[in-house]
Write an enzyme that holds these catalytic residues in place. Structure first.
Site: not given
Length: 561
Positions: A201, A203, A208, A452, A454, A459
Protein backbone atom coordinates in the site's frame (compact mmCIF):
# COMPACT_ATOMS: atom_id res chain seq x y z
CA UNK A 1 -2.26 -2.91 -29.33
CA UNK A 2 -2.73 0.75 -30.02
CA UNK A 3 -6.48 1.41 -29.49
CA UNK A 4 -6.46 3.96 -32.31
CA UNK A 5 -5.83 1.19 -34.87
CA UNK A 6 -9.02 -0.32 -36.29
CA UNK A 7 -9.31 -4.10 -35.96
CA UNK A 8 -11.95 -5.87 -38.09
CA UNK A 9 -14.76 -7.54 -36.12
CA UNK A 10 -13.91 -11.13 -37.28
CA UNK A 11 -10.36 -10.69 -36.02
CA UNK A 12 -11.61 -9.34 -32.71
CA UNK A 13 -14.01 -12.26 -32.36
CA UNK A 14 -11.28 -14.78 -33.15
CA UNK A 15 -9.00 -13.22 -30.60
CA UNK A 16 -11.77 -13.23 -27.99
CA UNK A 17 -12.46 -16.93 -28.65
CA UNK A 18 -8.79 -17.78 -28.37
CA UNK A 19 -8.55 -15.86 -25.13
CA UNK A 20 -11.46 -17.85 -23.68
CA UNK A 21 -9.79 -21.12 -24.70
CA UNK A 22 -6.49 -20.00 -23.19
CA UNK A 23 -8.32 -18.86 -20.07
CA UNK A 24 -9.98 -22.25 -19.63
CA UNK A 25 -6.57 -23.92 -19.78
CA UNK A 26 -5.16 -21.38 -17.37
CA UNK A 27 -8.01 -21.92 -14.93
CA UNK A 28 -6.72 -25.43 -14.32
CA UNK A 29 -3.20 -24.13 -13.96
CA UNK A 30 -4.29 -21.48 -11.46
CA UNK A 31 -6.14 -24.08 -9.40
CA UNK A 32 -2.97 -26.12 -9.12
CA UNK A 33 -0.72 -23.22 -8.11
CA UNK A 34 -2.44 -21.84 -5.05
CA UNK A 35 0.77 -21.06 -3.14
CA UNK A 36 3.12 -20.43 -6.04
CA UNK A 37 4.60 -16.96 -6.58
CA UNK A 38 4.73 -16.52 -10.36
CA UNK A 39 8.06 -15.37 -11.69
CA UNK A 40 9.86 -16.19 -8.44
CA UNK A 41 12.71 -17.92 -10.30
CA UNK A 42 13.10 -15.25 -12.95
CA UNK A 43 16.61 -13.77 -12.82
CA UNK A 44 16.76 -10.20 -11.62
CA UNK A 45 19.63 -7.90 -10.79
CA UNK A 46 19.59 -6.22 -7.36
CA UNK A 47 20.02 -2.45 -7.44
CA UNK A 48 20.10 0.38 -4.93
CA UNK A 49 19.58 4.14 -4.89
CA UNK A 50 22.38 6.19 -6.40
CA UNK A 51 24.48 7.66 -3.58
CA UNK A 52 25.23 11.39 -3.50
CA UNK A 53 24.09 12.20 -7.04
CA UNK A 54 25.64 15.47 -8.15
CA UNK A 55 22.60 16.78 -9.99
CA UNK A 56 20.96 20.12 -10.59
CA UNK A 57 18.34 19.45 -7.89
CA UNK A 58 21.03 18.64 -5.35
CA UNK A 59 23.11 21.71 -6.19
CA UNK A 60 20.15 24.06 -6.00
CA UNK A 61 19.15 22.74 -2.56
CA UNK A 62 22.66 22.37 -1.12
CA UNK A 63 22.75 25.75 0.64
CA UNK A 64 19.32 25.31 2.22
CA UNK A 65 20.14 21.80 3.44
CA UNK A 66 23.55 22.82 4.79
CA UNK A 67 21.91 25.65 6.75
CA UNK A 68 19.88 23.14 8.79
CA UNK A 69 22.32 20.43 9.90
CA UNK A 70 20.69 17.23 11.07
CA UNK A 71 17.26 18.34 9.89
CA UNK A 72 15.20 17.69 6.77
CA UNK A 73 12.91 20.04 4.87
CA UNK A 74 9.19 19.40 4.44
CA UNK A 75 6.41 21.12 2.52
CA UNK A 76 2.73 20.14 2.54
CA UNK A 77 0.76 20.00 -0.71
CA UNK A 78 -2.99 19.86 0.02
CA UNK A 79 -4.11 20.63 -3.54
CA UNK A 80 -4.22 17.58 -5.76
CA UNK A 81 -3.32 19.53 -8.89
CA UNK A 82 -0.18 20.87 -7.19
CA UNK A 83 0.76 17.31 -6.27
CA UNK A 84 0.48 16.36 -9.93
CA UNK A 85 2.50 19.38 -11.10
CA UNK A 86 5.21 18.67 -8.53
CA UNK A 87 5.57 15.02 -9.51
CA UNK A 88 5.66 15.83 -13.22
CA UNK A 89 8.16 18.65 -12.79
CA UNK A 90 10.40 16.43 -10.67
CA UNK A 91 10.38 13.73 -13.34
CA UNK A 92 11.17 16.31 -16.02
CA UNK A 93 14.03 17.71 -13.90
CA UNK A 94 15.56 14.31 -13.09
CA UNK A 95 19.14 13.77 -14.25
CA UNK A 96 20.16 10.39 -12.83
CA UNK A 97 17.38 8.39 -11.14
CA UNK A 98 13.65 8.14 -10.57
CA UNK A 99 12.17 5.61 -8.12
CA UNK A 100 8.38 5.18 -8.07
CA UNK A 101 6.40 2.97 -5.69
CA UNK A 102 2.59 3.03 -5.74
CA UNK A 103 -0.41 0.92 -4.88
CA UNK A 104 -2.29 2.28 -7.92
CA UNK A 105 -0.83 3.69 -11.14
CA UNK A 106 -3.80 4.14 -13.47
CA UNK A 107 -3.41 4.76 -17.18
CA UNK A 108 -5.83 7.68 -17.27
CA UNK A 109 -5.08 11.35 -18.01
CA UNK A 110 -2.72 11.92 -15.09
CA UNK A 111 -1.12 8.49 -15.35
CA UNK A 112 -0.31 9.03 -19.03
CA UNK A 113 1.07 12.49 -18.29
CA UNK A 114 3.54 10.97 -15.84
CA UNK A 115 4.28 8.03 -18.16
CA UNK A 116 5.14 10.38 -21.01
CA UNK A 117 7.46 12.33 -18.70
CA UNK A 118 9.08 9.08 -17.50
CA UNK A 119 9.69 8.06 -21.10
CA UNK A 120 11.36 11.40 -21.85
CA UNK A 121 13.53 11.01 -18.76
CA UNK A 122 14.59 7.51 -19.81
CA UNK A 123 15.40 8.79 -23.30
CA UNK A 124 17.91 11.23 -21.82
CA UNK A 125 19.59 8.49 -19.78
CA UNK A 126 17.79 8.61 -16.42
CA UNK A 127 17.42 5.27 -14.63
CA UNK A 128 13.72 4.67 -13.91
CA UNK A 129 12.57 2.00 -11.45
CA UNK A 130 8.79 1.50 -11.13
CA UNK A 131 7.28 -0.79 -8.49
CA UNK A 132 3.49 -1.26 -8.56
CA UNK A 133 1.22 -3.48 -6.50
CA UNK A 134 -0.14 -6.16 -8.80
CA UNK A 135 -3.70 -5.98 -7.48
CA UNK A 136 -4.18 -2.85 -9.57
CA UNK A 137 -2.70 -4.02 -12.85
CA UNK A 138 -6.00 -5.63 -13.80
CA UNK A 139 -9.03 -3.78 -15.08
CA UNK A 140 -9.73 -0.44 -16.74
CA UNK A 141 -8.38 2.93 -15.82
CA UNK A 142 -10.19 4.32 -12.81
CA UNK A 143 -13.69 5.55 -13.51
CA UNK A 144 -14.24 3.61 -16.74
CA UNK A 145 -17.08 1.09 -17.04
CA UNK A 146 -16.25 -2.56 -16.39
CA UNK A 147 -17.61 -5.22 -18.77
CA UNK A 148 -19.25 -8.08 -16.84
CA UNK A 149 -16.89 -10.91 -17.80
CA UNK A 150 -13.90 -9.23 -19.40
CA UNK A 151 -11.79 -6.27 -18.34
CA UNK A 152 -9.36 -4.41 -20.57
CA UNK A 153 -5.75 -4.45 -19.38
CA UNK A 154 -4.87 -1.62 -17.03
CA UNK A 155 -1.09 -1.48 -17.57
CA UNK A 156 -0.58 -1.81 -21.33
CA UNK A 157 1.63 1.29 -21.58
CA UNK A 158 3.68 0.56 -18.47
CA UNK A 159 4.23 -2.96 -19.78
CA UNK A 160 5.51 -1.48 -23.03
CA UNK A 161 7.74 1.08 -21.31
CA UNK A 162 9.42 -1.83 -19.55
CA UNK A 163 11.07 -2.58 -22.91
CA UNK A 164 13.04 0.67 -22.69
CA UNK A 165 16.70 0.17 -21.77
CA UNK A 166 16.47 2.62 -18.88
CA UNK A 167 13.05 1.63 -17.47
CA UNK A 168 12.39 -1.41 -15.32
CA UNK A 169 8.95 -2.38 -14.03
CA UNK A 170 8.38 -4.80 -11.17
CA UNK A 171 5.08 -5.98 -9.72
CA UNK A 172 4.65 -6.74 -6.03
CA UNK A 173 3.16 -10.08 -4.95
CA UNK A 174 1.73 -10.87 -8.40
CA UNK A 175 -1.34 -12.92 -9.19
CA UNK A 176 -0.95 -16.10 -11.23
CA UNK A 177 -3.51 -15.28 -13.93
CA UNK A 178 -2.36 -12.54 -16.33
CA UNK A 179 -5.38 -12.28 -18.63
CA UNK A 180 -8.51 -10.11 -18.61
CA UNK A 181 -11.36 -12.53 -17.86
CA UNK A 182 -12.86 -11.46 -14.57
CA UNK A 183 -14.09 -14.82 -13.32
CA UNK A 184 -10.63 -16.37 -13.57
CA UNK A 185 -9.08 -13.45 -11.75
CA UNK A 186 -11.59 -13.95 -8.93
CA UNK A 187 -10.83 -17.67 -8.83
CA UNK A 188 -7.14 -16.82 -8.65
CA UNK A 189 -7.82 -14.57 -5.66
CA UNK A 190 -9.95 -17.16 -3.90
CA UNK A 191 -7.38 -19.94 -4.31
CA UNK A 192 -4.43 -17.71 -3.44
CA UNK A 193 -6.10 -15.57 -0.75
CA UNK A 194 -3.62 -16.35 2.05
CA UNK A 195 -0.87 -14.87 -0.16
CA UNK A 196 -2.49 -12.31 -2.46
CA UNK A 197 -4.61 -10.72 0.27
CA UNK A 198 -1.36 -9.04 1.39
CA UNK A 199 -0.82 -5.90 -0.67
CA UNK A 200 1.86 -3.20 -0.93
CA UNK A 201 0.00 0.00 0.00
CA UNK A 202 3.11 2.26 0.01
CA UNK A 203 3.19 5.55 -1.92
CA UNK A 204 6.57 7.09 -2.72
CA UNK A 205 8.44 8.98 -5.42
CA UNK A 206 12.16 9.79 -5.11
CA UNK A 207 14.04 11.81 -7.74
CA UNK A 208 17.84 11.93 -7.90
CA UNK A 209 17.87 10.78 -4.25
CA UNK A 210 17.33 14.48 -3.46
CA UNK A 211 13.58 15.18 -3.27
CA UNK A 212 10.86 12.72 -2.29
CA UNK A 213 7.05 12.87 -2.26
CA UNK A 214 5.18 10.89 0.41
CA UNK A 215 1.51 10.73 1.39
CA UNK A 216 -1.73 8.96 0.66
CA UNK A 217 -2.19 9.78 -3.03
CA UNK A 218 -2.05 7.11 -5.70
CA UNK A 219 -1.59 7.98 -9.37
CA UNK A 220 -5.05 8.42 -10.89
CA UNK A 221 -7.27 11.34 -11.88
CA UNK A 222 -9.42 11.23 -8.74
CA UNK A 223 -6.40 11.77 -6.47
CA UNK A 224 -5.33 14.91 -8.32
CA UNK A 225 -8.78 16.34 -9.13
CA UNK A 226 -7.89 16.29 -12.81
CA UNK A 227 -9.52 14.79 -15.87
CA UNK A 228 -13.11 13.71 -15.26
CA UNK A 229 -12.99 11.51 -12.15
CA UNK A 230 -16.14 9.91 -10.68
CA UNK A 231 -15.00 10.99 -7.19
CA UNK A 232 -12.59 13.62 -5.80
CA UNK A 233 -10.30 12.29 -3.10
CA UNK A 234 -9.14 14.83 -0.52
CA UNK A 235 -5.53 14.11 0.39
CA UNK A 236 -2.24 15.78 1.35
CA UNK A 237 1.26 15.15 0.00
CA UNK A 238 4.45 16.09 1.77
CA UNK A 239 7.59 16.88 -0.21
CA UNK A 240 10.85 16.13 1.59
CA UNK A 241 14.51 16.97 1.12
CA UNK A 242 17.68 16.58 3.16
CA UNK A 243 18.94 13.50 5.06
CA UNK A 244 15.46 11.95 5.24
CA UNK A 245 15.49 11.26 1.48
CA UNK A 246 18.23 8.58 1.49
CA UNK A 247 16.28 6.88 4.29
CA UNK A 248 13.20 6.82 2.05
CA UNK A 249 15.35 5.42 -0.76
CA UNK A 250 16.43 2.64 1.60
CA UNK A 251 12.78 1.69 2.08
CA UNK A 252 12.30 1.61 -1.69
CA UNK A 253 15.38 -0.57 -2.16
CA UNK A 254 14.11 -3.04 0.44
CA UNK A 255 10.93 -3.56 -1.58
CA UNK A 256 12.61 -3.40 -4.99
CA UNK A 257 15.00 -6.21 -4.07
CA UNK A 258 12.41 -8.26 -2.19
CA UNK A 259 11.61 -11.75 -3.42
CA UNK A 260 7.98 -10.60 -3.73
CA UNK A 261 8.86 -7.94 -6.35
CA UNK A 262 8.81 -9.74 -9.68
CA UNK A 263 10.03 -8.28 -13.00
CA UNK A 264 7.24 -7.57 -15.44
CA UNK A 265 9.09 -9.60 -18.08
CA UNK A 266 8.54 -12.71 -15.96
CA UNK A 267 4.77 -12.17 -16.06
CA UNK A 268 3.81 -12.18 -19.72
CA UNK A 269 0.25 -11.00 -20.20
CA UNK A 270 -2.20 -13.32 -21.96
CA UNK A 271 -2.58 -11.18 -25.08
CA UNK A 272 -2.20 -11.85 -28.78
CA UNK A 273 -1.07 -8.31 -29.62
CA UNK A 274 0.51 -6.53 -26.63
CA UNK A 275 1.35 -2.86 -27.03
CA UNK A 276 4.88 -2.31 -28.31
CA UNK A 277 7.20 0.44 -27.10
CA UNK A 278 6.82 2.40 -30.40
CA UNK A 279 3.03 2.13 -30.14
CA UNK A 280 3.13 3.31 -26.51
CA UNK A 281 5.38 6.19 -27.48
CA UNK A 282 2.97 7.24 -30.24
CA UNK A 283 -0.07 6.95 -27.95
CA UNK A 284 1.57 9.05 -25.24
CA UNK A 285 2.56 11.68 -27.80
CA UNK A 286 -1.04 11.97 -28.98
CA UNK A 287 -2.30 12.03 -25.41
CA UNK A 288 0.10 14.80 -24.37
CA UNK A 289 -1.40 17.05 -27.05
CA UNK A 290 -4.95 16.37 -25.87
CA UNK A 291 -6.93 19.47 -24.96
CA UNK A 292 -7.75 18.14 -21.50
CA UNK A 293 -4.06 18.13 -20.59
CA UNK A 294 -3.13 21.29 -22.49
CA UNK A 295 -4.54 23.35 -19.60
CA UNK A 296 -1.82 21.90 -17.37
CA UNK A 297 1.07 22.95 -19.58
CA UNK A 298 1.20 26.61 -18.45
CA UNK A 299 1.53 25.44 -14.86
CA UNK A 300 4.14 22.85 -15.75
CA UNK A 301 6.14 25.33 -17.82
CA UNK A 302 6.02 28.00 -15.10
CA UNK A 303 8.21 25.76 -12.99
CA UNK A 304 6.10 26.11 -9.85
CA UNK A 305 5.68 24.57 -7.38
CA UNK A 306 9.09 22.89 -7.81
CA UNK A 307 10.88 26.13 -8.71
CA UNK A 308 9.55 27.78 -5.56
CA UNK A 309 10.97 24.97 -3.43
CA UNK A 310 14.36 25.32 -5.06
CA UNK A 311 14.68 29.09 -4.83
CA UNK A 312 13.09 29.48 -1.39
CA UNK A 313 9.90 31.28 -2.41
CA UNK A 314 7.99 28.27 -1.08
CA UNK A 315 9.87 27.76 2.17
CA UNK A 316 10.54 24.34 3.61
CA UNK A 317 9.70 23.57 7.22
CA UNK A 318 12.92 22.19 8.74
CA UNK A 319 12.57 19.49 11.38
CA UNK A 320 13.85 16.19 12.71
CA UNK A 321 12.04 13.16 11.32
CA UNK A 322 12.26 9.44 10.77
CA UNK A 323 11.03 7.04 8.12
CA UNK A 324 8.79 4.25 9.33
CA UNK A 325 7.96 1.40 6.98
CA UNK A 326 6.76 -2.16 7.20
CA UNK A 327 9.23 -4.67 5.79
CA UNK A 328 8.14 -6.40 2.58
CA UNK A 329 8.25 -9.70 4.51
CA UNK A 330 5.08 -8.56 6.30
CA UNK A 331 3.26 -9.67 3.14
CA UNK A 332 4.49 -13.24 3.67
CA UNK A 333 3.08 -13.81 7.17
CA UNK A 334 0.51 -16.67 7.10
CA UNK A 335 -2.93 -16.00 8.61
CA UNK A 336 -2.99 -16.42 12.37
CA UNK A 337 0.72 -15.76 12.92
CA UNK A 338 2.09 -12.70 14.72
CA UNK A 339 2.75 -9.75 12.42
CA UNK A 340 5.74 -7.44 12.80
CA UNK A 341 4.53 -3.97 11.81
CA UNK A 342 6.75 -1.00 12.68
CA UNK A 343 3.96 1.28 11.44
CA UNK A 344 1.35 -0.16 13.83
CA UNK A 345 3.78 -0.27 16.75
CA UNK A 346 4.91 3.35 16.30
CA UNK A 347 1.41 4.76 15.84
CA UNK A 348 -0.06 2.92 18.82
CA UNK A 349 2.93 3.81 21.05
CA UNK A 350 2.84 7.48 20.10
CA UNK A 351 -0.92 7.62 20.63
CA UNK A 352 -0.57 6.02 24.07
CA UNK A 353 2.05 8.64 25.03
CA UNK A 354 -0.13 11.63 24.04
CA UNK A 355 -0.66 14.09 26.87
CA UNK A 356 -3.15 16.68 25.67
CA UNK A 357 -4.56 16.20 22.17
CA UNK A 358 -4.56 13.92 19.15
CA UNK A 359 -6.12 14.23 15.70
CA UNK A 360 -6.67 11.19 13.49
CA UNK A 361 -7.48 11.68 9.81
CA UNK A 362 -8.23 8.40 8.09
CA UNK A 363 -10.73 7.50 5.35
CA UNK A 364 -11.08 3.93 6.64
CA UNK A 365 -11.50 3.84 10.42
CA UNK A 366 -11.89 0.42 12.02
CA UNK A 367 -10.10 0.74 15.38
CA UNK A 368 -10.78 -2.81 16.57
CA UNK A 369 -11.02 -3.69 20.25
CA UNK A 370 -7.42 -2.67 20.94
CA UNK A 371 -7.71 0.69 19.21
CA UNK A 372 -11.07 1.41 20.84
CA UNK A 373 -9.65 0.63 24.29
CA UNK A 374 -6.63 2.88 23.65
CA UNK A 375 -8.78 5.83 22.59
CA UNK A 376 -11.06 5.29 25.61
CA UNK A 377 -8.01 5.32 27.93
CA UNK A 378 -6.86 8.57 26.38
CA UNK A 379 -10.21 10.12 27.16
CA UNK A 380 -10.00 8.83 30.75
CA UNK A 381 -6.78 10.88 31.03
CA UNK A 382 -8.60 13.92 29.59
CA UNK A 383 -6.67 13.79 26.33
CA UNK A 384 -8.74 15.40 23.61
CA UNK A 385 -9.30 12.93 20.76
CA UNK A 386 -10.71 14.01 17.40
CA UNK A 387 -11.30 11.72 14.43
CA UNK A 388 -12.10 12.75 10.85
CA UNK A 389 -13.27 9.97 8.54
CA UNK A 390 -15.72 9.29 5.71
CA UNK A 391 -19.48 9.20 6.04
CA UNK A 392 -21.47 6.41 4.45
CA UNK A 393 -22.42 8.87 1.70
CA UNK A 394 -18.78 9.77 0.94
CA UNK A 395 -16.92 6.48 1.41
CA UNK A 396 -15.82 4.49 -1.63
CA UNK A 397 -15.82 1.24 0.41
CA UNK A 398 -19.19 0.63 2.14
CA UNK A 399 -17.84 -2.66 3.52
CA UNK A 400 -15.36 -0.76 5.69
CA UNK A 401 -18.12 1.56 6.85
CA UNK A 402 -20.13 -1.48 7.90
CA UNK A 403 -17.28 -2.58 10.14
CA UNK A 404 -16.64 0.94 11.47
CA UNK A 405 -20.19 1.75 12.48
CA UNK A 406 -20.23 -0.50 15.57
CA UNK A 407 -17.43 1.56 17.12
CA UNK A 408 -19.13 4.93 16.72
CA UNK A 409 -21.39 4.86 19.73
CA UNK A 410 -18.81 3.68 22.31
CA UNK A 411 -16.35 6.26 20.96
CA UNK A 412 -18.84 9.12 21.29
CA UNK A 413 -19.88 7.87 24.73
CA UNK A 414 -16.23 8.04 25.80
CA UNK A 415 -16.01 11.65 24.63
CA UNK A 416 -14.15 11.11 21.35
CA UNK A 417 -15.13 13.81 18.84
CA UNK A 418 -16.02 12.00 15.61
CA UNK A 419 -16.56 13.87 12.35
CA UNK A 420 -17.71 12.30 9.09
CA UNK A 421 -17.01 14.09 5.80
CA UNK A 422 -20.02 15.02 3.67
CA UNK A 423 -19.98 13.86 0.06
CA UNK A 424 -20.88 17.39 -1.04
CA UNK A 425 -19.08 19.69 1.41
CA UNK A 426 -20.38 23.21 1.64
CA UNK A 427 -17.13 25.12 2.05
CA UNK A 428 -14.06 23.30 0.75
CA UNK A 429 -11.05 25.60 1.34
CA UNK A 430 -9.97 27.32 -1.87
CA UNK A 431 -6.40 26.01 -1.65
CA UNK A 432 -7.78 22.46 -1.57
CA UNK A 433 -10.47 23.06 -4.18
CA UNK A 434 -8.31 25.00 -6.62
CA UNK A 435 -9.20 27.98 -8.71
CA UNK A 436 -9.45 26.58 -12.20
CA UNK A 437 -12.25 25.04 -14.15
CA UNK A 438 -12.46 22.43 -16.82
CA UNK A 439 -11.10 18.92 -16.97
CA UNK A 440 -7.40 19.63 -17.08
CA UNK A 441 -7.01 22.36 -14.51
CA UNK A 442 -8.46 20.69 -11.49
CA UNK A 443 -11.58 21.08 -9.42
CA UNK A 444 -14.14 22.26 -11.93
CA UNK A 445 -15.65 18.87 -11.15
CA UNK A 446 -19.02 18.30 -9.51
CA UNK A 447 -18.03 14.75 -8.54
CA UNK A 448 -18.68 13.75 -4.92
CA UNK A 449 -15.92 14.30 -2.38
CA UNK A 450 -14.27 11.56 -0.31
CA UNK A 451 -11.56 11.73 2.31
CA UNK A 452 -8.36 9.83 1.47
CA UNK A 453 -5.61 11.41 3.63
CA UNK A 454 -3.93 9.40 6.38
CA UNK A 455 -2.50 11.89 8.90
CA UNK A 456 -2.07 11.84 12.68
CA UNK A 457 -1.03 14.70 14.96
CA UNK A 458 0.13 14.33 18.56
CA UNK A 459 -0.04 17.18 21.13
CA UNK A 460 0.38 19.66 18.24
CA UNK A 461 4.07 18.72 18.27
CA UNK A 462 4.45 15.72 15.98
CA UNK A 463 2.89 14.62 12.69
CA UNK A 464 2.66 11.23 11.01
CA UNK A 465 1.82 11.36 7.31
CA UNK A 466 1.86 8.41 4.96
CA UNK A 467 -0.18 5.52 3.61
CA UNK A 468 -1.48 3.89 6.83
CA UNK A 469 -5.16 3.95 7.71
CA UNK A 470 -6.34 3.30 11.27
CA UNK A 471 -7.64 -0.17 10.53
CA UNK A 472 -6.61 -3.85 10.73
CA UNK A 473 -5.67 -4.04 7.06
CA UNK A 474 -3.02 -1.34 7.41
CA UNK A 475 -1.77 -2.68 10.74
CA UNK A 476 -1.81 -6.44 10.02
CA UNK A 477 -2.14 -7.20 6.29
CA UNK A 478 -0.81 -4.52 3.95
CA UNK A 479 2.65 -2.98 4.00
CA UNK A 480 2.70 0.75 4.74
CA UNK A 481 5.10 3.71 4.69
CA UNK A 482 5.13 7.05 6.47
CA UNK A 483 7.10 9.89 8.04
CA UNK A 484 7.04 10.80 11.73
CA UNK A 485 8.00 14.48 11.85
CA UNK A 486 8.76 16.48 15.00
CA UNK A 487 7.35 19.84 13.93
CA UNK A 488 4.89 22.10 15.77
CA UNK A 489 4.62 24.14 12.57
CA UNK A 490 3.49 21.21 10.42
CA UNK A 491 1.20 20.05 13.25
CA UNK A 492 -0.36 23.51 13.30
CA UNK A 493 -0.98 23.38 9.55
CA UNK A 494 -2.58 19.94 9.80
CA UNK A 495 -4.80 20.92 12.73
CA UNK A 496 -5.90 23.95 10.74
CA UNK A 497 -6.89 21.64 7.87
CA UNK A 498 -8.69 19.39 10.30
CA UNK A 499 -10.70 22.32 11.66
CA UNK A 500 -11.66 23.40 8.16
CA UNK A 501 -12.98 19.99 7.16
CA UNK A 502 -14.59 19.28 10.52
CA UNK A 503 -16.57 22.53 10.28
CA UNK A 504 -20.27 21.71 10.12
CA UNK A 505 -20.84 22.87 6.53
CA UNK A 506 -18.33 20.19 5.46
CA UNK A 507 -18.97 17.33 7.86
CA UNK A 508 -21.35 15.67 10.27
CA UNK A 509 -20.39 15.62 13.95
CA UNK A 510 -21.68 12.57 15.74
CA UNK A 511 -23.52 13.43 18.95
CA UNK A 512 -25.43 11.27 21.40
CA UNK A 513 -29.16 11.73 21.86
CA UNK A 514 -29.76 10.25 25.32
CA UNK A 515 -33.53 10.67 25.08
CA UNK A 516 -34.14 8.38 22.13
CA UNK A 517 -37.29 6.21 22.23
CA UNK A 518 -35.19 3.04 22.62
CA UNK A 519 -32.30 4.48 24.62
CA UNK A 520 -29.33 6.62 23.58
CA UNK A 521 -28.84 6.90 19.85
CA UNK A 522 -26.54 8.76 17.50
CA UNK A 523 -27.38 11.93 15.67
CA UNK A 524 -25.50 13.60 12.81
CA UNK A 525 -25.11 17.33 13.45
CA UNK A 526 -24.36 19.52 10.44
CA UNK A 527 -25.22 22.83 8.86
CA UNK A 528 -27.62 23.33 5.97
CA UNK A 529 -28.13 26.75 4.42
CA UNK A 530 -26.36 28.33 7.38
CA UNK A 531 -28.63 26.61 9.91
CA UNK A 532 -27.54 23.88 12.35
CA UNK A 533 -29.61 20.72 12.02
CA UNK A 534 -29.56 17.24 13.55
CA UNK A 535 -30.12 14.27 11.25
CA UNK A 536 -30.50 10.53 11.73
CA UNK A 537 -29.37 7.29 10.10
CA UNK A 538 -26.31 8.07 7.96
CA UNK A 539 -27.70 11.09 6.08
CA UNK A 540 -27.44 11.50 2.32
CA UNK A 541 -26.56 7.82 1.79
CA UNK A 542 -28.36 5.97 -0.99
CA UNK A 543 -30.58 2.97 -0.14
CA UNK A 544 -28.13 0.58 -1.79
CA UNK A 545 -25.27 1.90 0.35
CA UNK A 546 -27.36 1.53 3.48
CA UNK A 547 -28.14 -2.07 2.59
CA UNK A 548 -24.49 -2.85 1.85
CA UNK A 549 -23.34 -1.33 5.13
CA UNK A 550 -26.01 -3.21 7.09
CA UNK A 551 -25.06 -6.52 5.51
CA UNK A 552 -21.33 -6.02 6.01
CA UNK A 553 -21.93 -5.00 9.62
CA UNK A 554 -23.33 -8.49 10.23
CA UNK A 555 -20.22 -10.26 8.95
CA UNK A 556 -17.37 -10.57 11.49
CA UNK A 557 -14.46 -9.94 9.13
CA UNK A 558 -13.01 -6.73 10.57
CA UNK A 559 -9.49 -8.20 10.38
CA UNK A 560 -9.73 -8.33 6.58
CA UNK A 561 -10.71 -4.66 6.15
Amino acid sequence: MNPSIHVPAPVRNLRASLQWIAAALLLGAVAGCATWLPGADYPKTPSTALADPATGLGRQLAVQVASHPGQSGFRLFPRGIDGLLLRTQLVRAAERSIDIQYYIFAEDDTGKLLQESLLRAADRGVRVRVLIDDSNTFGPASGQPIPPLWRPPAQDILDALDDHTNIELRLFNPFVYRGNISVIRYVDFALNAPRVNHRMHNKLMVVDNTIAVVGGRNVADEYFDAGAPPVRFGDIDVAATGPIVPQLSTSFDAFWNSALSVPQKALARVALAPTSLPEARAELAVHSADGDLAALEPGLNSGDPLKGLLDGRRPWTWASAKVIFDPPEKAEIPPGEAVHSPIARELMRTLADARSEVEIVTPYFVPGDRGLALLQRLRERNVRVRVLTNSLASTDVPAVHGAYRKYRKPLVEAGVEVFEIRALPGQIPSDIRGSGSGRGSGSGSDAPFALHAKIYTFDRQRVFIGSANFDPRSFHINTELGLMIDSPELARQIVERFDQFAALPNSYQLVLDRDGPFGPRLRWRTQVDGRAVDLYDDPDATPSRRIQAELFALIPFDQLL
